[in-house]
Design a protein around this motif. Sequence first.
Motif, PDB file in Angstrom:
ATOM      1  N   LEU A  24       0.834  -1.205   0.000  1.00  0.00           N
ATOM      2  CA  LEU A  24       0.000   0.000   0.000  1.00  0.00           C
ATOM      3  C   LEU A  24       0.864   1.249   0.000  1.00  0.00           C
ATOM      4  O   LEU A  24       1.631   1.489   0.943  1.00  0.00           O
ATOM      5  CB  LEU A  24      -0.902  -0.002   1.241  1.00  0.00           C
ATOM      6  CG  LEU A  24      -1.837  -1.210   1.367  1.00  0.00           C
ATOM      7  CD1 LEU A  24      -2.397  -1.305   2.784  1.00  0.00           C
ATOM      8  CD2 LEU A  24      -2.978  -1.138   0.357  1.00  0.00           C
ATOM      9  N   ASP A  25       0.732   2.032  -1.066  1.00  0.00           N
ATOM     10  CA  ASP A  25       1.346   3.360  -1.078  1.00  0.00           C
ATOM     11  C   ASP A  25       0.658   4.186   0.015  1.00  0.00           C
ATOM     12  O   ASP A  25      -0.456   3.866   0.440  1.00  0.00           O
ATOM     13  CB  ASP A  25       1.113   3.981  -2.460  1.00  0.00           C
ATOM     14  CG  ASP A  25       1.541   5.426  -2.500  1.00  0.00           C
ATOM     15  OD1 ASP A  25       2.665   5.719  -2.063  1.00  0.00           O
ATOM     16  OD2 ASP A  25       0.732   6.273  -2.915  1.00  0.00           O
ATOM     17  N   CYS A  26       1.311   5.254   0.454  1.00  0.00           N
ATOM     18  CA  CYS A  26       0.757   6.042   1.561  1.00  0.00           C
ATOM     19  C   CYS A  26       0.166   7.387   1.109  1.00  0.00           C
ATOM     20  O   CYS A  26      -1.057   7.536   1.081  1.00  0.00           O
ATOM     21  CB  CYS A  26       1.829   6.253   2.626  1.00  0.00           C
ATOM     22  SG  CYS A  26       2.402   4.704   3.340  1.00  0.00           S
ATOM     23  N   ASP A  27       1.054   8.331   0.704  1.00  0.00           N
ATOM     24  CA  ASP A  27       0.528   9.643   0.261  1.00  0.00           C
ATOM     25  C   ASP A  27      -0.406   9.440  -0.927  1.00  0.00           C
ATOM     26  O   ASP A  27       0.016   8.929  -1.958  1.00  0.00           O
ATOM     27  CB  ASP A  27       1.682  10.549  -0.188  1.00  0.00           C
ATOM     28  CG  ASP A  27       2.455  11.115   0.987  1.00  0.00           C
ATOM     29  OD1 ASP A  27       3.665  11.331   0.848  1.00  0.00           O
ATOM     30  OD2 ASP A  27       1.846  11.313   2.055  1.00  0.00           O
ATOM     31  N   GLY A  28      -1.679   9.819  -0.754  1.00  0.00           N
ATOM     32  CA  GLY A  28      -2.624   9.744  -1.869  1.00  0.00           C
ATOM     33  C   GLY A  28      -3.440   8.467  -1.886  1.00  0.00           C
ATOM     34  O   GLY A  28      -4.382   8.329  -2.677  1.00  0.00           O
ATOM     35  N   VAL A  57       4.343   1.112   1.620  1.00  0.00           N
ATOM     36  CA  VAL A  57       5.508   1.410   0.776  1.00  0.00           C
ATOM     37  C   VAL A  57       5.429   2.862   0.305  1.00  0.00           C
ATOM     38  O   VAL A  57       4.658   3.198  -0.584  1.00  0.00           O
ATOM     39  CB  VAL A  57       5.534   0.477  -0.460  1.00  0.00           C
ATOM     40  CG1 VAL A  57       6.867   0.599  -1.185  1.00  0.00           C
ATOM     41  CG2 VAL A  57       5.286  -0.965  -0.068  1.00  0.00           C
ATOM     42  N   THR A  58       6.234   3.725   0.954  1.00  0.00           N
ATOM     43  CA  THR A  58       6.132   5.157   0.642  1.00  0.00           C
ATOM     44  C   THR A  58       7.445   5.720   0.127  1.00  0.00           C
ATOM     45  O   THR A  58       8.514   5.373   0.640  1.00  0.00           O
ATOM     46  CB  THR A  58       5.684   5.972   1.872  1.00  0.00           C
ATOM     47  OG1 THR A  58       5.683   7.365   1.526  1.00  0.00           O
ATOM     48  CG2 THR A  58       6.593   5.757   3.074  1.00  0.00           C
ATOM     49  N   ASN A  59       7.358   6.564  -0.883  1.00  0.00           N
ATOM     50  CA  ASN A  59       8.554   7.247  -1.404  1.00  0.00           C
ATOM     51  C   ASN A  59       8.918   8.455  -0.554  1.00  0.00           C
ATOM     52  O   ASN A  59       9.943   9.080  -0.791  1.00  0.00           O
ATOM     53  CB  ASN A  59       8.323   7.705  -2.857  1.00  0.00           C
ATOM     54  CG  ASN A  59       8.800   6.648  -3.833  1.00  0.00           C
ATOM     55  OD1 ASN A  59       9.262   5.565  -3.433  1.00  0.00           O
ATOM     56  ND2 ASN A  59       8.689   6.937  -5.115  1.00  0.00           N
ATOM     57  N   ASN A  60       8.056   8.793   0.381  1.00  0.00           N
ATOM     58  CA  ASN A  60       8.275   9.989   1.185  1.00  0.00           C
ATOM     59  C   ASN A  60       9.399   9.733   2.190  1.00  0.00           C
ATOM     60  O   ASN A  60       9.248   8.927   3.109  1.00  0.00           O
ATOM     61  CB  ASN A  60       6.975  10.346   1.921  1.00  0.00           C
ATOM     62  CG  ASN A  60       7.068  11.706   2.567  1.00  0.00           C
ATOM     63  OD1 ASN A  60       8.111  12.060   3.115  1.00  0.00           O
ATOM     64  ND2 ASN A  60       6.006  12.466   2.485  1.00  0.00           N
ATOM     65  N   GLY A 201       7.458  17.645  -5.292  1.00  0.00           N
ATOM     66  CA  GLY A 201       7.952  16.518  -4.495  1.00  0.00           C
ATOM     67  C   GLY A 201       9.467  16.480  -4.451  1.00  0.00           C
ATOM     68  O   GLY A 201      10.151  17.383  -4.950  1.00  0.00           O
ATOM     69  N   SER A 202       9.985  15.375  -3.899  1.00  0.00           N
ATOM     70  CA  SER A 202      11.444  15.265  -3.716  1.00  0.00           C
ATOM     71  C   SER A 202      12.200  15.356  -5.027  1.00  0.00           C
ATOM     72  O   SER A 202      13.290  15.900  -5.091  1.00  0.00           O
ATOM     73  CB  SER A 202      11.786  13.923  -3.074  1.00  0.00           C
ATOM     74  OG  SER A 202      11.216  13.852  -1.820  1.00  0.00           O
ATOM     75  N   GLY A 203      11.600  14.754  -6.078  1.00  0.00           N
ATOM     76  CA  GLY A 203      12.286  14.803  -7.376  1.00  0.00           C
ATOM     77  C   GLY A 203      12.452  16.237  -7.857  1.00  0.00           C
ATOM     78  O   GLY A 203      13.459  16.595  -8.484  1.00  0.00           O
ATOM     79  N   GLY A 223      13.869   4.818  -4.510  1.00  0.00           N
ATOM     80  CA  GLY A 223      12.429   4.597  -4.311  1.00  0.00           C
ATOM     81  C   GLY A 223      11.702   4.067  -5.550  1.00  0.00           C
ATOM     82  O   GLY A 223      12.292   3.856  -6.608  1.00  0.00           O
ATOM     83  N   LYS A 224      10.362   3.860  -5.372  1.00  0.00           N
ATOM     84  CA  LYS A 224       9.508   3.410  -6.476  1.00  0.00           C
ATOM     85  C   LYS A 224       9.686   4.340  -7.666  1.00  0.00           C
ATOM     86  O   LYS A 224       9.826   5.546  -7.488  1.00  0.00           O
ATOM     87  CB  LYS A 224       8.026   3.462  -6.030  1.00  0.00           C
ATOM     88  CG  LYS A 224       7.677   2.597  -4.831  1.00  0.00           C
ATOM     89  CD  LYS A 224       6.258   2.899  -4.339  1.00  0.00           C
ATOM     90  CE  LYS A 224       6.226   4.246  -3.636  1.00  0.00           C
ATOM     91  NZ  LYS A 224       4.889   4.538  -3.048  1.00  0.00           N
ATOM     92  N   PRO A 225       9.781   3.811  -8.913  1.00  0.00           N
ATOM     93  CA  PRO A 225       9.510   2.433  -9.342  1.00  0.00           C
ATOM     94  C   PRO A 225      10.732   1.519  -9.341  1.00  0.00           C
ATOM     95  O   PRO A 225      10.700   0.446  -9.890  1.00  0.00           O
ATOM     96  CB  PRO A 225       9.049   2.647 -10.779  1.00  0.00           C
ATOM     97  CG  PRO A 225       9.891   3.805 -11.255  1.00  0.00           C
ATOM     98  CD  PRO A 225      10.012   4.716 -10.053  1.00  0.00           C
TER      99      PRO A 225
HETATM  100  O1  LIG Z   1       7.756  14.088  -2.729  1.00  0.00           O
HETATM  101  C1  LIG Z   1       7.857  12.985  -2.275  1.00  0.00           C
HETATM  102  O2  LIG Z   1       8.758  12.623  -1.533  1.00  0.00           O
HETATM  103  C2  LIG Z   1       6.818  11.994  -2.719  1.00  0.00           C
HETATM  104  O3  LIG Z   1       6.104  12.559  -3.757  1.00  0.00           O
HETATM  105  C3  LIG Z   1       5.740  11.663  -1.796  1.00  0.00           C
HETATM  106  O4  LIG Z   1       6.026  11.861  -0.538  1.00  0.00           O
HETATM  107  C4  LIG Z   1       5.169  10.336  -2.228  1.00  0.00           C
HETATM  108  O5  LIG Z   1       4.900   9.516  -1.187  1.00  0.00           O
HETATM  109  P1  LIG Z   1       4.113   8.138  -1.489  1.00  0.00           P
HETATM  110  O6  LIG Z   1       2.948   8.514  -2.384  1.00  0.00           O
HETATM  111  O7  LIG Z   1       5.088   7.218  -2.181  1.00  0.00           O
HETATM  112  O8  LIG Z   1       3.667   7.682  -0.121  1.00  0.00           O
END
Ligand SMILES: O=C(O)[C@H](O)[C@H](O)COP(=O)(O)O
Length: 303
Positions: A24-28, A57-60, A201-203, A223-225
């Motif tokens: 499960l992704d988190c943000d969104g 599984v979060t990219n944050n 975002g981070s990117g 991070g993902k992908p």
């Molecule tokens: O900006 C970021 O780091 C990511 O966009 C954001 O935090 C994504 O988090 P995720 O949807 O993978 O939980």
Amino acid sequence: MSPPRLSTPEEYRKLVDSVDTFLLDCDGVIYHGPVVVPGVKKVLEMLRKENKRLIFVTNNASKSRRQYKATFDKLGIPVSENEIFGSAYASAVFLRKVLNFAEDKKVYVIGQDGLEQELESVGIKHVGGTDPEDRVFMDPFDFASIQPDPSVGAVLCGFDGWLNYKKLCKAYTYLNSDPNCHFLLTNQDKTFPTNGTTFPGSGSMSYPLVFALSGRREPTIIGKPNKHMMDAIIAEHQFDPKRALMVGDNLLTDIEFGINSGIRTLLVMGGVSLPEQVFGDNPSHVVPTYVMESLGDLAVLAE
Ligand SMILES: O=C(O)[C@H](O)[C@H](O)COP(=O)(O)O
Ligand SMILES: [Mg+2]
């Protein structure tokens, strides 16, 4: 061919019964900023009752696993630390286990305390990050203070709300002066969803550094992908990919991550990716297995 847009309890039940492990992704997906997506709490309780494995599984990279557990606790969502895989944790694991990062080296961090905590959890020294000396605006002509440092063995960029020109100059100098200094990004998300909209975002935060070094140094993205995130997950959790499902709001990170991992994918709306990117005249090359409005819609099965 467009993927099925699930909308009935029968379709939901068929999907849930075909899955043992939910990534499960988190943000969104679970929350939008500080607000849990309506119905999601009930869905997670239902999945737990049905003995489903839940992996978050979060990219944050702004938080460590410990901080995410505290966040989930505050939101009233029971999770254990080893069910949470953030790109901060995956980056620390990559430095330790894949790069076998030298004991006498340190990491220059563009990021926050969560990223620093994960580096410390695997015994890796770091500088920059939350250091007050770097959380400043640089005198436009104070360039003499920015010098190469051979003890910096890697630059790691993650979500940093205190990003500034001094940090970019230091990170650039370490990478530009030493080809052996590793260049790592926790993730490369363009935007993230909160408060009903999206923000850089981070990117987008590390892009100035990536652009300045383009053609000379290319970053490794954790991070993902990318597979490094899945490597960190399967080092702790074995599961059958045929009975797993990656649920996300972002075609280019979550859905592509699932595809790269040989896992079915469910795209939910209301986060980063838009319906027209799947069902429009010029859809994305990344196609999810299924689409739903929201993960919360599965709550109808819990009634
Ligand atoms: O900006 C970021 O780091 C990511 O966009 C954001 O935090 C994504 O988090 P995720 O949807 O993978 O939980
Ligand atoms: Mg997301």
